[in-house]
Design an enzyme around this catalytic site. Structure first.
Site, PDB file in Angstrom:
ATOM      1  N   ARG A 159       0.839  -1.186  -0.052  1.00 21.53           N
ATOM      2  CA  ARG A 159       0.007  -0.067  -0.063  1.00 21.53           C
ATOM      3  C   ARG A 159       0.905   1.213   0.272  1.00 21.53           C
ATOM      4  O   ARG A 159       0.391   2.395   0.536  1.00 21.53           O
ATOM      5  CB  ARG A 159      -0.833   0.248   1.378  1.00 21.53           C
ATOM      6  N   SER A 231     -10.839  -0.924   3.470  1.00 22.83           N
ATOM      7  CA  SER A 231     -10.127  -1.382   4.545  1.00 22.83           C
ATOM      8  C   SER A 231      -9.975   0.132   5.163  1.00 22.83           C
ATOM      9  O   SER A 231      -9.169   0.973   4.631  1.00 22.83           O
ATOM     10  CB  SER A 231      -8.829  -2.078   4.171  1.00 22.83           C
ATOM     11  N   GLU A 327      -5.113   3.236   6.684  1.00 23.01           N
ATOM     12  CA  GLU A 327      -4.875   3.412   5.499  1.00 23.01           C
ATOM     13  C   GLU A 327      -5.529   4.262   4.738  1.00 23.01           C
ATOM     14  O   GLU A 327      -4.837   4.883   3.539  1.00 23.01           O
ATOM     15  CB  GLU A 327      -5.348   1.989   4.694  1.00 23.01           C
TER      16      GLU A 327
END
Ligand code: EPU
Length: 331
Positions: A159, A231, A327
């Site tokens: 990520r 998420s 995130e």
């Protein structure tokens, strides 16, 4: 072109506006705007707002790409190289590839967002990360300078990419080039994919895409119905020594080996173990089918979501002594 005050699109369904909003349909249009001094400070380039949490209105210019063309730039019997506009909806691109019989991106079906953001975020799901299919990323900076980044220059990790560095805020992705296979090959070893596939008599691209969509739809809320950003937290990475300690204390702790030294632990599992699944704090809640996802039950502000995020992080730290980090980007 569109330059007046506008609501900022975001999948959390939070009501926020920008002082000005500029959408462009080509590199030339963006460059012309830059040359005529039309982008005032501060500015923020967004995709479809599927990974953003706005805490308040944005007092500045929001930029958004509407470059959506797809062009095959090289092709042979084994593979195809395809250049795609950053503003194309990610899942439309995956559907296009599946329709063409190009292998590689099918496990990333139904991920919200746009092609440009996929390269910034290094999106991943079901054993596949987009970085493994990206060959280069075209950009234009706020100073009008074009630069093509080869994949090795993008500093890809979980990520993460060079484009997430604060100083790269002035660099806008315009196109992403992918190399996809024309030869049959699938990634089936994550979670329940193989098991779900047994419901169908064949394994092909269309079927695998369908299975991935079914798995996602069973766990992840549809942002059109329940505001969310997928998420909310990243899965933390800990040392193997630390993981072994934790495993003695929590023998059922799921984990993924990254390498000899590092282990990734699902934040969703830890949040679930803390009893947060399905729990609400005001109008913000932890999704009842996947604890990694925070949802807007209706009318939540960015601060409501942050309050829930802080409470969840504190519980996880108290129980596991592990810090988890969002995130999602807070704006
Ligand atoms: N788990 C629980 N309870 C929960 C959620 C998860 O016990 O409420 C357990 C699961 O049973 C499983 C483990 O935690 O053993 C991992 O769960 P899952 O496979 O659902 O994946 P994840 O770690 O929660 C990651 C990505 C997702 C991606 C899936 C599938 C991150 C931060 N998230 O989630 O990405 O779709 O794997 O590959 O890496 C996104 O980034 O927005 C996203 C949805």
């Amino acid at each position: 072109m569109n330059d007046e005050i506008k609501k900022i699109p975001n999948t959390f369904g939070i009501d926020v506006s920008a002082s000005s909003f500029f959408e462009y349909h080509s590199e030339d249009e963006l460059q012309k705007k830059i040359e005529t001094g039309g982008i005032s400070m501060p500015y923020l380039h967004i995709g479809s707002g599927s990974n953003l949490l706005f805490i308040k209105d944005y007092e500045g210019t929001v930029l958004h790409s509407r470059i959506t063309e797809i062009e095959v730039i090289a092709e042979n019997e084994n593979q195809v190289s395809v250049r795609v506009g950053a503003g194309m909806i990610w899942d439309d691109f995956v559907a296009y590839c599946v329709g063409k019989g190009w292998y590689g991106l099918e496990n990333l079906s139904l991920i919200p967002g746009e092609v440009g953001a996929s390269a910034v975020q290094n999106i991943g799901a079901y054993g596949v990360e987009v970085k493994d299919f990206i060959t280069s990323v075209d950009t234009i900076s706020i100073f009008g300078k074009k630069r093509v980044f080869q994949t090795r220059e993008c500093e890809y990790a979980y990520r993460k990419s060079i484009f997430k560095r604060p100083e790269m805020k002035s660099v806008f992705v315009t196109y992403v080039t992918f190399c996809l296979s024309k030869k049959e090959s699938y990634t089936l070893d994550y979670g329940t994919i193989r098991q779900e596939l047994t419901k169908y008599s064949i394994v092909d691209l269309e079927t695998l895409r369908r299975v991935i969509i079914e798995i996602r739809e069973s766990k992840l809320p549809d942002p059109k119905i329940l505001g969310n950003a997928g998420s909310f937290f990243m899965n933390p990475i800990v040392s193997r020594v630390r993981f072994e300690e934790l495993q003695r204390q929590f023998p059922s702790m799921p984990h993924y080996d990254i390498d000899e030294e590092r282990v990734k632990i699902p934040a969703g599992w830890m949040i679930d173990q803390c009893g947060w699944k399905g729990k609400a704090l005001g109008p913000a809640a932890v999704h009842d089918k996947q604890a990694l996802v925070l949802v807007n039950l209706g009318g939540a502000t960015g601060s409501d979501i942050v309050a829930l995020s802080d409470a969840v992080r504190a519980s996880v730290y108290e129980k596991f002594r592990i810090e988890i980090f969002p995130e999602v980007n807070f704006i």
